[in-house]
Write a protein that holds these residues in place. Structure first.
Motif, PDB file in Angstrom:
ATOM      1  N   LEU A 245       0.845  -1.192   0.000  1.00  0.00           N
ATOM      2  CA  LEU A 245       0.000   0.000   0.000  1.00  0.00           C
ATOM      3  C   LEU A 245       0.876   1.235   0.000  1.00  0.00           C
ATOM      4  CD1 LEU A 245      -1.929  -2.268   0.911  1.00  0.00           C
ATOM      5  CD2 LEU A 245      -2.912  -0.668   2.555  1.00  0.00           C
ATOM      6  N   HIS A 246       0.627   2.125  -0.951  1.00  0.00           N
ATOM      7  CA  HIS A 246       1.355   3.380  -1.023  1.00  0.00           C
ATOM      8  C   HIS A 246       0.385   4.550  -0.881  1.00  0.00           C
ATOM      9  CE1 HIS A 246       5.396   1.955  -2.236  1.00  0.00           C
ATOM     10  NE2 HIS A 246       4.710   0.899  -2.649  1.00  0.00           N
ATOM     11  N   SER A 247       0.927   5.692  -0.497  1.00  0.00           N
ATOM     12  CA  SER A 247       0.098   6.852  -0.188  1.00  0.00           C
ATOM     13  C   SER A 247       0.802   8.127  -0.606  1.00  0.00           C
ATOM     14  CB  SER A 247      -0.188   6.886   1.320  1.00  0.00           C
ATOM     15  OG  SER A 247      -0.771   8.115   1.702  1.00  0.00           O
ATOM     16  N   LEU A 248       0.019   9.101  -1.039  1.00  0.00           N
ATOM     17  CA  LEU A 248       0.572  10.420  -1.344  1.00  0.00           C
ATOM     18  C   LEU A 248       0.491  11.354  -0.147  1.00  0.00           C
ATOM     19  CD1 LEU A 248      -0.234   9.140  -4.185  1.00  0.00           C
ATOM     20  CD2 LEU A 248      -0.183  11.486  -5.028  1.00  0.00           C
ATOM     21  N   SER A 249      -0.157  10.924   0.920  1.00  0.00           N
ATOM     22  CA  SER A 249      -0.402  11.796   2.066  1.00  0.00           C
ATOM     23  C   SER A 249       0.876  12.366   2.653  1.00  0.00           C
ATOM     24  CB  SER A 249      -1.150  11.031   3.155  1.00  0.00           C
ATOM     25  OG  SER A 249      -2.444  10.702   2.737  1.00  0.00           O
ATOM     26  N   LYS A 250       1.801  11.507   3.025  1.00  0.00           N
ATOM     27  CA  LYS A 250       3.004  11.932   3.725  1.00  0.00           C
ATOM     28  C   LYS A 250       4.111  12.323   2.754  1.00  0.00           C
ATOM     29  CE  LYS A 250       0.857  10.483   7.464  1.00  0.00           C
ATOM     30  NZ  LYS A 250      -0.166   9.567   7.005  1.00  0.00           N
ATOM     31  N   SER A 251       4.238  11.582   1.661  1.00  0.00           N
ATOM     32  CA  SER A 251       5.358  11.802   0.741  1.00  0.00           C
ATOM     33  C   SER A 251       5.193  13.024  -0.134  1.00  0.00           C
ATOM     34  CB  SER A 251       5.541  10.559  -0.142  1.00  0.00           C
ATOM     35  OG  SER A 251       5.862   9.431   0.628  1.00  0.00           O
ATOM     36  N   PHE A 252       3.949  13.499  -0.292  1.00  0.00           N
ATOM     37  CA  PHE A 252       3.701  14.645  -1.168  1.00  0.00           C
ATOM     38  C   PHE A 252       2.880  15.739  -0.488  1.00  0.00           C
ATOM     39  CE2 PHE A 252       4.703  11.231  -4.118  1.00  0.00           C
ATOM     40  CZ  PHE A 252       5.527  11.862  -5.040  1.00  0.00           C
ATOM     41  N   ASN A 253       2.807  15.728   0.851  1.00  0.00           N
ATOM     42  CA  ASN A 253       2.035  16.743   1.593  1.00  0.00           C
ATOM     43  C   ASN A 253       0.567  16.775   1.144  1.00  0.00           C
ATOM     44  OD1 ASN A 253       4.444  17.416   2.779  1.00  0.00           O
ATOM     45  ND2 ASN A 253       4.622  19.444   1.860  1.00  0.00           N
ATOM     46  N   MET A 254      -0.022  15.592   0.925  1.00  0.00           N
ATOM     47  CA  MET A 254      -1.381  15.520   0.387  1.00  0.00           C
ATOM     48  C   MET A 254      -2.313  14.734   1.310  1.00  0.00           C
ATOM     49  SD  MET A 254      -0.360  14.957  -3.641  1.00  0.00           S
ATOM     50  CE  MET A 254      -2.050  14.832  -4.236  1.00  0.00           C
ATOM     51  N   THR A 255      -2.155  14.918   2.619  1.00  0.00           N
ATOM     52  CA  THR A 255      -2.917  14.124   3.584  1.00  0.00           C
ATOM     53  C   THR A 255      -4.420  14.204   3.352  1.00  0.00           C
ATOM     54  OG1 THR A 255      -1.170  14.580   5.188  1.00  0.00           O
ATOM     55  CG2 THR A 255      -3.203  13.659   6.029  1.00  0.00           C
ATOM     56  N   GLY A 256      -4.961  15.398   3.284  1.00  0.00           N
ATOM     57  CA  GLY A 256      -6.404  15.558   3.149  1.00  0.00           C
ATOM     58  C   GLY A 256      -6.947  15.227   1.773  1.00  0.00           C
ATOM     59  N   TRP A 257      -6.075  15.008   0.815  1.00  0.00           N
ATOM     60  CA  TRP A 257      -6.521  14.693  -0.545  1.00  0.00           C
ATOM     61  C   TRP A 257      -7.048  13.268  -0.641  1.00  0.00           C
ATOM     62  CZ3 TRP A 257      -4.586  17.818  -5.070  1.00  0.00           C
ATOM     63  CH2 TRP A 257      -4.015  19.035  -4.649  1.00  0.00           C
ATOM     64  N   ARG A 258      -6.612  12.385   0.274  1.00  0.00           N
ATOM     65  CA  ARG A 258      -7.051  10.993   0.347  1.00  0.00           C
ATOM     66  C   ARG A 258      -6.823  10.246  -0.953  1.00  0.00           C
ATOM     67  NH1 ARG A 258      -5.380  10.362   3.668  1.00  0.00           N
ATOM     68  NH2 ARG A 258      -6.336   8.370   4.138  1.00  0.00           N
ATOM     69  N   LEU A 259      -5.562   9.931  -1.204  1.00  0.00           N
ATOM     70  CA  LEU A 259      -5.217   9.222  -2.427  1.00  0.00           C
ATOM     71  C   LEU A 259      -3.997   8.334  -2.205  1.00  0.00           C
ATOM     72  CD1 LEU A 259      -5.908   8.876  -5.439  1.00  0.00           C
ATOM     73  CD2 LEU A 259      -4.319  10.748  -5.928  1.00  0.00           C
ATOM     74  N   GLY A 260      -4.087   7.125  -2.682  1.00  0.00           N
ATOM     75  CA  GLY A 260      -2.975   6.182  -2.632  1.00  0.00           C
ATOM     76  C   GLY A 260      -3.238   5.070  -3.613  1.00  0.00           C
ATOM     77  N   TRP A 261      -2.504   3.963  -3.477  1.00  0.00           N
ATOM     78  CA  TRP A 261      -2.767   2.822  -4.348  1.00  0.00           C
ATOM     79  C   TRP A 261      -2.345   1.521  -3.689  1.00  0.00           C
ATOM     80  CZ3 TRP A 261       1.447   6.007  -5.150  1.00  0.00           C
ATOM     81  CH2 TRP A 261       2.697   5.409  -5.300  1.00  0.00           C
ATOM     82  N   VAL A 262      -2.976   0.459  -4.164  1.00  0.00           N
ATOM     83  CA  VAL A 262      -2.640  -0.904  -3.770  1.00  0.00           C
ATOM     84  C   VAL A 262      -2.014  -1.572  -4.980  1.00  0.00           C
ATOM     85  CG1 VAL A 262      -3.586  -3.137  -3.045  1.00  0.00           C
ATOM     86  CG2 VAL A 262      -4.540  -1.014  -2.118  1.00  0.00           C
ATOM     87  N   CYS A 263      -0.899  -2.273  -4.771  1.00  0.00           N
ATOM     88  CA  CYS A 263      -0.261  -2.944  -5.896  1.00  0.00           C
ATOM     89  C   CYS A 263       0.257  -4.305  -5.471  1.00  0.00           C
ATOM     90  CB  CYS A 263       0.859  -2.098  -6.504  1.00  0.00           C
ATOM     91  SG  CYS A 263       2.207  -1.669  -5.379  1.00  0.00           S
ATOM     92  N   GLY A 264       0.436  -5.178  -6.462  1.00  0.00           N
ATOM     93  CA  GLY A 264       0.929  -6.519  -6.182  1.00  0.00           C
ATOM     94  C   GLY A 264       0.382  -7.518  -7.167  1.00  0.00           C
ATOM     95  N   GLY A 265       0.223  -8.771  -6.724  1.00  0.00           N
ATOM     96  CA  GLY A 265      -0.279  -9.820  -7.595  1.00  0.00           C
ATOM     97  C   GLY A 265      -1.649  -9.487  -8.157  1.00  0.00           C
ATOM     98  N   ALA A 266      -1.858  -9.807  -9.437  1.00  0.00           N
ATOM     99  CA  ALA A 266      -3.058  -9.368 -10.147  1.00  0.00           C
ATOM    100  C   ALA A 266      -4.346  -9.885  -9.509  1.00  0.00           C
ATOM    101  CB  ALA A 266      -2.973  -9.814 -11.610  1.00  0.00           C
ATOM    102  N   LEU A 267      -4.371 -11.145  -9.083  1.00  0.00           N
ATOM    103  CA  LEU A 267      -5.610 -11.697  -8.542  1.00  0.00           C
ATOM    104  C   LEU A 267      -5.969 -11.055  -7.208  1.00  0.00           C
ATOM    105  CD1 LEU A 267      -7.826 -13.733  -9.153  1.00  0.00           C
ATOM    106  CD2 LEU A 267      -6.530 -15.445  -7.862  1.00  0.00           C
ATOM    107  N   ALA A 268      -4.970 -10.802  -6.347  1.00  0.00           N
ATOM    108  CA  ALA A 268      -5.235 -10.143  -5.068  1.00  0.00           C
ATOM    109  C   ALA A 268      -5.688  -8.700  -5.274  1.00  0.00           C
ATOM    110  CB  ALA A 268      -3.990 -10.190  -4.183  1.00  0.00           C
ATOM    111  N   VAL A 269      -5.055  -7.997  -6.234  1.00  0.00           N
ATOM    112  CA  VAL A 269      -5.479  -6.632  -6.542  1.00  0.00           C
ATOM    113  C   VAL A 269      -6.913  -6.633  -7.083  1.00  0.00           C
ATOM    114  CG1 VAL A 269      -5.048  -4.642  -8.056  1.00  0.00           C
ATOM    115  CG2 VAL A 269      -3.139  -5.760  -6.897  1.00  0.00           C
ATOM    116  N   ARG A 270      -7.233  -7.618  -7.896  1.00  0.00           N
ATOM    117  CA  ARG A 270      -8.595  -7.727  -8.424  1.00  0.00           C
ATOM    118  C   ARG A 270      -9.605  -7.917  -7.302  1.00  0.00           C
ATOM    119  NH1 ARG A 270     -10.694 -12.513 -12.564  1.00  0.00           N
ATOM    120  NH2 ARG A 270     -12.938 -12.061 -12.379  1.00  0.00           N
TER     121      ARG A 270
END
Length: 413
Positions: A245-270
């Motif tokens: 799980l990655h997030s833009l909150s801390k790394s880009f000063n975007m806490t309140g924007w509520r945005l990140g992503w989940v990545c990994g094996g295709a079936l688990a992401v699905r």
């Protein structure tokens, strides 16, 4: 009216006893203590070292990208499981920052922040009786929702003796046989500890041996002070056993924007996408497009890390001068310190039964706010996200003020 609702509450939140507890949540105690200290000392500014979010706005180029995207009519509707621009940008970011290849069509999906992802993922994997291995202290959301589904949680303590990494071999065998998920968070909140590639290799081997899914919460992954940012997917074969799980909150000063992503094996992401599709309608496309603009500028995070690094250098030096046993972490913006057992001030000695008592005293007597953790020893978490709008000069003034306020105190550890 409250009597009508009382028997209707679900057992997972307390059932008929919901709302009857008089216990006060740790962060509510901090909030109340801060309000009382400000009222008692209106002319003394409170120094907040407890805030776990950036002290500045998103960078101008990201705000401008958002402003432009808001004005585009094609962005007005539901985004469902996300637009292509953000997924593609996230895949580019994984390659550029971590050297990891991700298929943006099948191995990346946006989240409305890491917290939302952690609350949805248990629905994908946890049945009644299934086990979840988590670390303590730590962020409890995945475990909370796992329990909602009838799952069980085993907490592994994070200790200084083990560099605040979990000792996986201590998980009881009878728990492991029903365990499905191992939740990790590195760089770590609250300890500031960074994992090593060797630890991730060990975790992947452990997961494969015991047929576990690893959920690695990498919200602070790019906020490093030394070395290069680390992803669990730098371990060969990790996609077979892990999601990150990655997030833009801390790394880009975007806490309140509520945005990140989940990545990994295709079936688990699905699977995550299927649950998400039945839980929300996606983050606003304009925010996703601004997020894509941010991800294509990883140098933003490097600038943010440099700011936190210089603040951390000063804070560590100041606390050491006061007797605290602290060392600069390798990542995140948190400094995790053993709490004093007592303090001598104005000829009087005051003992602290735990970290919470010390933290409350620090707010009450010196208007310095921290977050206490008593889960695995008595520690307090300092954050270098304090407000200092004047740059380096103002940062130095804040740190010097901390040192001055505590200069007449003799701490016992």
């Amino acid at each position: 009216m409250s009597d009508y609702f009382q028997p209707l509450f679900a057992e997972r939140i307390g059932g008929a006893q919901y709302g009857q507890s008089t216990a006060i949540y740790k962060f509510e105690k901090i909030k109340r203590a801060k309000a009382a200290a400000r009222a008692a000392h209106p002319n003394v500014p409170l120094i907040d070292l407890g805030v776990g979010e950036p002290d500045e706005m998103a960078f101008p180029e990201v705000v401008q990208a958002m402003q432009a995207a808001v004005a585009q009519p094609e962005n007005r509707g539901y985004s469902d499981n996300g637009g292509p621009e953000f997924k593609q940008a996230a895949a580019r970011y994984m390659k550029r920052v971590f050297g990891v290849d991700m298929n943006p069509e099948t191995e990346v999906l946006h989240s409305i922040g890491s917290k939302a992802a952690l609350s949805l993922l248990p629905a994908c994997f946890i049945n009644p009786g299934d086990g979840v291995i988590m670390t303590t202290p730590g962020y409890p959301v995945f475990g909370t929702h796992a329990r909602y589904y009838g799952g069980r949680v085993y907490n592994l303590p994070l200790t200084a003796q083990n560099n605040f990494l979990p000792d996986l071999k201590t998980v009881p065998a009878d728990f492991l046989k029903d365990a499905k998920v191992l939740v990790l968070n590195y760089p770590n909140n609250p300890t500031g500890a960074a994992a090593t590639l060797e630890f991730f290799k060990h975790a992947v081997e452990f997961a494969r041996q015991h047929e576990l899914l690893i959920i690695q919460d990498a919200a602070y992954a790019a906020l490093v002070y030394e070395g290069q940012p680390l992803s669990i997917f730098q371990v060969p074969g990790a996609k077979e056993v892990a999601l990150e799980l990655h997030s833009l909150s801390k790394s880009f000063n975007m806490t309140g924007w509520r945005l990140g992503w989940v990545c990994g094996g295709a079936l688990a992401v699905r699977a995550y996408g299927d649950v998400k599709d039945n839980s929300d309608s996606g983050q606003f496309l304009a925010i996703q497009k601004a997020g894509a603009a941010a991800l294509d500028r990883p140098e933003i995070t490097q600038k943010i890390s440099a700011k936190y690094s210089r603040r951390m250098d000063q804070l560590v030096a100041a606390l050491r001068a006061l007797g605290f046993q602290v060392a600069k972490p390798k990542a995140s913006f948190f400094l995790y310190a053993p709490a004093p057992k007592a303090v001598q001030q104005d000829g009087q000695r005051l003992a602290f039964a735990n970290a919470e008592e010390f933290s409350q005293w620090l707010i009450r007597e010196h208007l310095i706010s921290t977050v206490p953790w008593d889960d695995a020893g008595a520690f307090v978490r300092f954050s270098v996200t304090f407000v200092a709008p004047g740059g380096i000069e103002e940062e130095t003034r804040v740190i010097n003020d901390i040192k001055f306020r505590l200069s007449q105190c003799a701490f016992e550890f």
